[in-house]
Write a protein that holds these residues in place. Structure first.
Motif, PDB file in Angstrom:
ATOM      1  N   GLY A 179       0.819  -1.215   0.000  1.00  0.00           N
ATOM      2  CA  GLY A 179       0.000   0.000   0.000  1.00  0.00           C
ATOM      3  C   GLY A 179       0.850   1.261   0.000  1.00  0.00           C
ATOM      4  O   GLY A 179       0.541   2.237  -0.700  1.00  0.00           O
ATOM      5  N   GLU A 180       1.949   1.240   0.770  1.00  0.00           N
ATOM      6  CA  GLU A 180       2.837   2.415   0.821  1.00  0.00           C
ATOM      7  C   GLU A 180       3.495   2.654  -0.536  1.00  0.00           C
ATOM      8  O   GLU A 180       3.621   3.790  -0.982  1.00  0.00           O
ATOM      9  N   LEU A 181       3.892   1.567  -1.181  1.00  0.00           N
ATOM     10  CA  LEU A 181       4.526   1.698  -2.490  1.00  0.00           C
ATOM     11  C   LEU A 181       3.536   2.289  -3.494  1.00  0.00           C
ATOM     12  O   LEU A 181       3.866   3.201  -4.254  1.00  0.00           O
ATOM     13  N   ARG A 182       2.333   1.763  -3.468  1.00  0.00           N
ATOM     14  CA  ARG A 182       1.317   2.250  -4.415  1.00  0.00           C
ATOM     15  C   ARG A 182       1.074   3.752  -4.236  1.00  0.00           C
ATOM     16  O   ARG A 182       1.056   4.506  -5.210  1.00  0.00           O
ATOM     17  N   ARG A 183       0.918   4.192  -2.989  1.00  0.00           N
ATOM     18  CA  ARG A 183       0.654   5.617  -2.746  1.00  0.00           C
ATOM     19  C   ARG A 183       1.865   6.470  -3.102  1.00  0.00           C
ATOM     20  O   ARG A 183       1.731   7.566  -3.666  1.00  0.00           O
ATOM     21  N   ALA A 184       3.049   5.965  -2.787  1.00  0.00           N
ATOM     22  CA  ALA A 184       4.270   6.721  -3.108  1.00  0.00           C
ATOM     23  C   ALA A 184       4.432   6.857  -4.627  1.00  0.00           C
ATOM     24  O   ALA A 184       4.839   7.912  -5.131  1.00  0.00           O
ATOM     25  N   VAL A 185       4.109   5.782  -5.350  1.00  0.00           N
ATOM     26  CA  VAL A 185       4.218   5.850  -6.815  1.00  0.00           C
ATOM     27  C   VAL A 185       3.205   6.855  -7.370  1.00  0.00           C
ATOM     28  O   VAL A 185       3.514   7.652  -8.266  1.00  0.00           O
ATOM     29  N   LEU A 186       1.996   6.855  -6.818  1.00  0.00           N
ATOM     30  CA  LEU A 186       0.979   7.804  -7.288  1.00  0.00           C
ATOM     31  C   LEU A 186       1.427   9.252  -7.072  1.00  0.00           C
ATOM     32  O   LEU A 186       1.294  10.095  -7.963  1.00  0.00           O
ATOM     33  N   HIS A 187       1.968   9.535  -5.884  1.00  0.00           N
ATOM     34  CA  HIS A 187       2.474  10.883  -5.623  1.00  0.00           C
ATOM     35  C   HIS A 187       3.574  11.233  -6.614  1.00  0.00           C
ATOM     36  O   HIS A 187       3.615  12.323  -7.166  1.00  0.00           O
ATOM     37  N   GLU A 188       4.477  10.269  -6.815  1.00  0.00           N
ATOM     38  CA  GLU A 188       5.607  10.493  -7.711  1.00  0.00           C
ATOM     39  C   GLU A 188       5.118  10.765  -9.137  1.00  0.00           C
ATOM     40  O   GLU A 188       5.665  11.613  -9.845  1.00  0.00           O
ATOM     41  N   LEU A 189       4.090  10.015  -9.565  1.00  0.00           N
ATOM     42  CA  LEU A 189       3.576  10.181 -10.928  1.00  0.00           C
ATOM     43  C   LEU A 189       3.050  11.595 -11.153  1.00  0.00           C
ATOM     44  O   LEU A 189       3.280  12.194 -12.205  1.00  0.00           O
ATOM     45  N   ILE A 190       2.331  12.118 -10.166  1.00  0.00           N
ATOM     46  CA  ILE A 190       1.794  13.473 -10.320  1.00  0.00           C
ATOM     47  C   ILE A 190       2.944  14.488 -10.307  1.00  0.00           C
ATOM     48  O   ILE A 190       3.051  15.348 -11.180  1.00  0.00           O
ATOM     49  N   GLU A 191       3.816  14.341  -9.321  1.00  0.00           N
ATOM     50  CA  GLU A 191       4.948  15.262  -9.189  1.00  0.00           C
ATOM     51  C   GLU A 191       5.819  15.271 -10.456  1.00  0.00           C
ATOM     52  O   GLU A 191       6.203  16.325 -10.963  1.00  0.00           O
ATOM     53  N   TRP A 192       6.080  14.092 -10.949  1.00  0.00           N
ATOM     54  CA  TRP A 192       6.939  13.952 -12.139  1.00  0.00           C
ATOM     55  C   TRP A 192       6.278  14.605 -13.356  1.00  0.00           C
ATOM     56  O   TRP A 192       6.898  15.394 -14.078  1.00  0.00           O
ATOM     57  N   GLN A 193       5.006  14.270 -13.586  1.00  0.00           N
ATOM     58  CA  GLN A 193       4.321  14.832 -14.756  1.00  0.00           C
ATOM     59  C   GLN A 193       4.225  16.351 -14.670  1.00  0.00           C
ATOM     60  O   GLN A 193       4.430  17.062 -15.660  1.00  0.00           O
ATOM     61  N   VAL A 194       3.883  16.863 -13.472  1.00  0.00           N
ATOM     62  CA  VAL A 194       3.730  18.311 -13.317  1.00  0.00           C
ATOM     63  C   VAL A 194       5.086  19.012 -13.501  1.00  0.00           C
ATOM     64  O   VAL A 194       5.190  20.010 -14.220  1.00  0.00           O
ATOM     65  N   SER A 195       6.133  18.460 -12.889  1.00  0.00           N
ATOM     66  CA  SER A 195       7.472  19.074 -13.034  1.00  0.00           C
ATOM     67  C   SER A 195       7.903  19.072 -14.487  1.00  0.00           C
ATOM     68  O   SER A 195       8.441  20.065 -14.995  1.00  0.00           O
ATOM     69  N   ASP A 196       7.659  17.957 -15.165  1.00  0.00           N
ATOM     70  CA  ASP A 196       8.034  17.843 -16.577  1.00  0.00           C
ATOM     71  C   ASP A 196       7.294  18.894 -17.410  1.00  0.00           C
ATOM     72  O   ASP A 196       7.889  19.565 -18.250  1.00  0.00           O
ATOM     73  N   LEU A 197       5.987  19.045 -17.160  1.00  0.00           N
ATOM     74  CA  LEU A 197       5.203  20.023 -17.918  1.00  0.00           C
ATOM     75  C   LEU A 197       5.743  21.437 -17.703  1.00  0.00           C
ATOM     76  O   LEU A 197       5.859  22.221 -18.643  1.00  0.00           O
ATOM     77  N   ILE A 198       6.085  21.755 -16.455  1.00  0.00           N
ATOM     78  CA  ILE A 198       6.589  23.104 -16.159  1.00  0.00           C
ATOM     79  C   ILE A 198       7.936  23.329 -16.855  1.00  0.00           C
ATOM     80  O   ILE A 198       8.143  24.338 -17.532  1.00  0.00           O
TER      81      ILE A 198
END
Ligand code: MG
Length: 362
Positions: free
Chosen positions: A225-244
């Motif tokens: 469960g921790e891995l899943r949530r951490a990956v989800l956070h990372e996915l948003i952070e990564w996509q948003v940083s990349d877009l910026i």
């Protein structure tokens, strides 16, 4: 887009003493009936499937949240961005894309149905909140932004002459990008929660594998469960940083005047400045292909879909036969809008729950 440079509204109104034009638009949307009904409309999974997953309303909030972050980082107009995000899915009928397909089929002879165009009908015609005019009388830039979405979603065969428009404001592009960040992330999360997928399968897609690798560099020994949530956070952070990062480079390389931004009809990829890097875009496409076959076409999802479509098709036929069963304001609009379109407006405004209730109360 500077709020002070707005082209105004179709029905002119004096400026508000302390709210800017797009702030006012945002408030009008939040107070609309169509907006509240998003809470009981399907995003991907219907209400009977559980209570963890996103509804159309919570999806809308995730999009608005990501879009505002992007907009603030790039010093764009946050009020306009938020309004555009809050209306972007306002036109969704009950039962998500399953409902949309039925209504499009029922309306084939009169131009079809598309949720992006329906959002415009709602804010320009169907909401009745003011004595002076139909709709919400939103600022013209908000309408233009949604028109861009509507034209983009038309199959090229239906995109008629005179449909060309300037490529849209960066604020509009931001909302498009944020929508993609939101659904690519949350649809996978919802599918995991509903046991339509297992984490190991998702980790085989390049996007999730890379996000998990980044998470692994920061944490060890995470449970499932921790891995899943951490990956989800990372996915948003990564996509948003990349877009910026990508946006900063592309904006610096291109003059910002609208006239330089090209035409929608022949949209050149380079005209869209708010988009992920090629590498990330490729990984997102692979994830979307995976989600399409494994989640959106999952037997459980398809069986709910078929059931909902039957109900909606039956409702359409019923109200075509007996339009007098519709509420007065839909009945009244038949003269100007036609019978099929008016029945569709009524059905498209329904929540999943209300549509099911009406369907069984024949
Ligand atoms: Mg959306």
């Amino acid at each position: 887009m500077h709020s002070s440079q707005t082209a105004g509204r179709r029905h002119p109104e004096p400026p508000h003493p302390y709210r800017g034009p797009f702030q006012r638009d945002r408030d009008r949307v939040v107070h609309s009936a169509a907006y509240r009904r998003l809470s009981a409309k399907t995003q991907v999974f219907t209400g009977e499937m559980g209570d963890y997953h996103r509804t159309r309303l919570t999806h809308t909030h995730e999009v608005a949240s990501v879009a505002r972050t992007l907009g603030r980082s790039l010093a764009l107009n946050e009020d306009l961005i938020e309004t555009l995000a809050l209306i972007h899915d306002l036109g969704h009928p009950p039962f998500g894309h399953a409902g949309e397909d039925v209504l499009d089929d029922c309306l084939k002879s009169v131009g079809g149905f598309c949720h992006n165009a329906q959002a415009l009908r709602i804010v320009e015609l169907l909401e009745t909140r003011y004595p002076e005019f139909p709709g919400l009388n939103l600022s013209l830039e908000v309408l233009a932004g949604q028109q861009y979405r509507a034209r983009k979603s038309l199959p090229s065969s239906r995109a008629g002459e005179g449909q060309e428009a300037r490529c849209c404001l960066l604020e509009v592009q931001i909302v498009e990008a944020a929508d993609s960040v939101a659904y690519d992330t949350h649809d996978a999360d919802d599918a995991l929660e509903l046991n339509l997928l297992v984490l190991e399968e998702l980790l085989e897609t390049p996007l999730w594998a890379e996000a998990a690798r980044r998470v692994g560099a920061r944490y060890t020994n995470l449970d499932h469960g921790e891995l899943r949530r951490a990956v989800l956070h990372e996915l948003i952070e990564w996509q948003v940083s990349d877009l910026i990062e990508q946006a900063i480079v592309r904006i610096a390389a291109k003059p910002l005047s609208l006239s330089a931004a090209g035409k929608v009809g022949s949209e050149n990829r380079d005209d869209v400045l708010i988009r992920p890097s090629d590498e990330l875009a490729e990984q997102k496409t692979q994830l979307e292909t995976f989600l399409f076959s494994r989640v959106y076409r999952h037997p459980d999802v398809l069986s709910h879909r078929a059931h909902a479509q039957d109900a909606l098709r039956e409702l359409f036929a019923r109200f075509i036969r007996r339009p007098d069963l519709m509420p007065e304001n839909f009945l009244r609009r038949i003269a100007s809008e036609g019978l099929e379109r008016s029945v569709c407006d009524y059905l498209a405004g329904m929540t999943d729950r209300f549509a099911h209730q009406v369907a069984v109360s024949s």
